[in-house]
Design a protein around this motif. Structure first.
Motif, short mmCIF file in Angstrom:
data_model
loop_
_atom_site.label_atom_id
_atom_site.label_comp_id
_atom_site.label_asym_id
_atom_site.label_seq_id
_atom_site.Cartn_x
_atom_site.Cartn_y
_atom_site.Cartn_z
N GLN A 109 0.82 -1.20 0.00
CA GLN A 109 0.00 0.00 0.00
C GLN A 109 0.86 1.26 0.00
O GLN A 109 0.49 2.27 -0.57
CB GLN A 109 -0.91 -0.01 1.22
CG GLN A 109 -2.01 1.01 1.18
CD GLN A 109 -2.93 0.90 2.38
OE1 GLN A 109 -2.59 0.29 3.39
NE2 GLN A 109 -4.10 1.48 2.27
N HIS A 114 0.66 2.11 -5.68
CA HIS A 114 -0.56 1.58 -5.08
C HIS A 114 -1.31 2.59 -4.22
O HIS A 114 -2.44 2.34 -3.84
CB HIS A 114 -0.23 0.37 -4.18
CG HIS A 114 0.24 -0.80 -4.95
ND1 HIS A 114 1.56 -1.12 -5.06
CD2 HIS A 114 -0.43 -1.73 -5.68
CE1 HIS A 114 1.69 -2.20 -5.80
NE2 HIS A 114 0.51 -2.59 -6.19
N THR A 115 -0.70 3.73 -3.86
CA THR A 115 -1.30 4.61 -2.86
C THR A 115 -2.12 5.74 -3.43
O THR A 115 -2.79 6.43 -2.68
CB THR A 115 -0.22 5.21 -1.94
OG1 THR A 115 0.72 5.93 -2.75
CG2 THR A 115 0.46 4.14 -1.13
N ARG A 118 -5.76 6.47 -2.05
CA ARG A 118 -6.14 5.55 -0.98
C ARG A 118 -5.76 6.12 0.38
O ARG A 118 -4.79 6.83 0.53
CB ARG A 118 -5.40 4.21 -1.12
CG ARG A 118 -5.90 3.37 -2.24
CD ARG A 118 -5.31 2.01 -2.09
NE ARG A 118 -5.60 1.21 -3.26
CZ ARG A 118 -5.11 0.03 -3.47
NH1 ARG A 118 -4.30 -0.52 -2.60
NH2 ARG A 118 -5.40 -0.63 -4.55
N ARG A 120 -4.10 5.71 3.87
CA ARG A 120 -2.99 4.89 4.32
C ARG A 120 -3.18 4.55 5.79
O ARG A 120 -2.63 5.19 6.67
CB ARG A 120 -1.68 5.61 4.07
CG ARG A 120 -1.37 5.67 2.60
CD ARG A 120 -0.23 6.51 2.24
NE ARG A 120 0.82 6.55 3.23
CZ ARG A 120 1.94 7.23 3.09
NH1 ARG A 120 2.15 7.90 1.99
NH2 ARG A 120 2.85 7.25 4.02
N GLN A 138 -9.11 -0.15 3.40
CA GLN A 138 -9.30 0.35 2.03
C GLN A 138 -10.06 1.65 2.08
O GLN A 138 -10.96 1.82 2.89
CB GLN A 138 -10.07 -0.67 1.19
CG GLN A 138 -9.36 -2.00 1.06
CD GLN A 138 -8.01 -1.87 0.40
OE1 GLN A 138 -7.87 -1.23 -0.63
NE2 GLN A 138 -6.99 -2.47 0.99
#
Length: 139
Positions: A109, A114-115, A118, A120, A138
């Motif tokens: 993540q 991938h971030t 999103r 964290r 998520q």
């Protein structure tokens, strides 16, 4: 970034003290980190005061290993039936596996690819009945 710790579906931090927010998951979930149990009991800070503003209060639990059982004690949060839960136990193999899996998911993540977009954060879902789940939250 905060860690959410759930036991049997209950958020341990929020139920114990709603002013608190879990500490950084990279600190709590890292290999050999404070949630890794040892024969010698240790006090682990898992949350800090965030409400109404950041403050000095900390939430601490005691983590220890007894045989093949991981024990969290000094919890003091209300269970589903309203009774105070002071201690919970987990099977060692499942507990370690879930902490390792959560840390690996957190590392994924944190990878910039991938971030994007999103949150964290990480959540831990552990069950005293023997199942455990610790995973990044998520967005």
């Amino acid at each position: 970034m905060h860690t959410y710790l759930f036991v049997d579906g209950l958020d341990v931090v929020a139920r114990r003290d709603s002013r608190m927010a879990g500490l950084d998951p990279g600190r709590l979930l890292r290999p050999g980190g404070p949630l890794c149990p040892t024969d010698m009991p240790c006090n682990v800070e898992v949350a800090a005061q965030e409400q109404p503003e950041p403050g000095p209060d900390r939430l601490t639990i005691r983590v220890r290993l007894r045989g093949e059982t991981v024990i969290w004690s000094d919890l003091m949060y209300p269970g589903l039936d309203g009774r105070v839960i002071e201690e919970v136990r987990f099977r060692l193999e499942q507990y370690l596996g879930e902490v390792e899996r959560a840390y690996a998911a957190l590392k994924d993540q944190l990878d910039p690819a991938h971030t994007r977009g999103r949150s964290r954060q990480a959540s831990g879902r552990l069950s005293r009945s023997g199942t455990a789940e610790v995973r990044p939250a998520q967005a």
